[in-house]
Design a protein around this motif. Structure first.
Motif, short mmCIF file in Angstrom:
data_model
loop_
_atom_site.label_atom_id
_atom_site.label_comp_id
_atom_site.label_asym_id
_atom_site.label_seq_id
_atom_site.Cartn_x
_atom_site.Cartn_y
_atom_site.Cartn_z
N ALA A 40 0.83 -1.21 0.00
CA ALA A 40 0.00 0.00 0.00
C ALA A 40 0.86 1.26 0.00
O ALA A 40 0.59 2.20 -0.75
CB ALA A 40 -0.94 0.00 1.20
N GLU A 41 1.91 1.26 0.81
CA GLU A 41 2.80 2.43 0.84
C GLU A 41 3.49 2.63 -0.50
O GLU A 41 3.65 3.76 -0.96
CB GLU A 41 3.82 2.27 1.96
N LEU A 42 3.90 1.54 -1.14
CA LEU A 42 4.54 1.63 -2.45
C LEU A 42 3.59 2.22 -3.48
O LEU A 42 3.96 3.12 -4.24
CB LEU A 42 5.01 0.25 -2.90
N VAL A 43 2.37 1.73 -3.51
CA VAL A 43 1.39 2.20 -4.49
C VAL A 43 0.99 3.64 -4.22
O VAL A 43 0.89 4.46 -5.14
CB VAL A 43 0.16 1.27 -4.51
N LEU A 44 0.77 3.98 -2.96
CA LEU A 44 0.28 5.31 -2.62
C LEU A 44 1.36 6.38 -2.55
O LEU A 44 1.12 7.53 -2.90
CB LEU A 44 -0.47 5.27 -1.28
N ASN A 45 2.56 6.02 -2.11
CA ASN A 45 3.60 7.03 -1.87
C ASN A 45 4.89 6.80 -2.63
O ASN A 45 5.76 7.66 -2.62
CB ASN A 45 3.94 7.07 -0.36
N GLY A 46 5.03 5.65 -3.26
CA GLY A 46 6.29 5.32 -3.88
C GLY A 46 6.24 5.39 -5.39
O GLY A 46 5.35 5.99 -5.98
N ASP A 47 7.20 4.76 -5.98
CA ASP A 47 7.32 4.70 -7.43
C ASP A 47 7.37 3.22 -7.81
O ASP A 47 8.46 2.63 -7.89
CB ASP A 47 8.58 5.43 -7.88
N PRO A 48 6.21 2.58 -8.01
CA PRO A 48 6.21 1.13 -8.25
C PRO A 48 7.02 0.70 -9.47
O PRO A 48 7.64 -0.35 -9.46
CB PRO A 48 4.74 0.77 -8.42
#
Length: 63
Positions: A40-48
């Protein structure tokens, strides 16, 4: 998200958008089932896309 906020992520849509091959899809699946908070953190705040290019390596089989 300690305020009780609920989010919903369409994992299939994320895979269709950012995963270029089965190895990248497999990495996303691993995160979904083994570390959903990191997913969730990757999808919402990161650069997948960058994450997947970093952690997966696609090597086609030689004929």
């Amino acid at each position: 998200m300690s305020d009780g906020t609920l989010i919903s992520i369409d994992c299939t849509a994320v895979e269709n958008e950012v995963a270029d091959n089965m190895y990248q899809r497999s990495e996303l699946d691993y995160l979904i089932y083994n570390d959903p908070v990191a997913y969730a953190e990757l999808v919402l705040n990161g650069d997948p896309e960058t994450y997947l290019k970093t952690v997966t390596e696609y090597k086609p089989l030689d004929s």
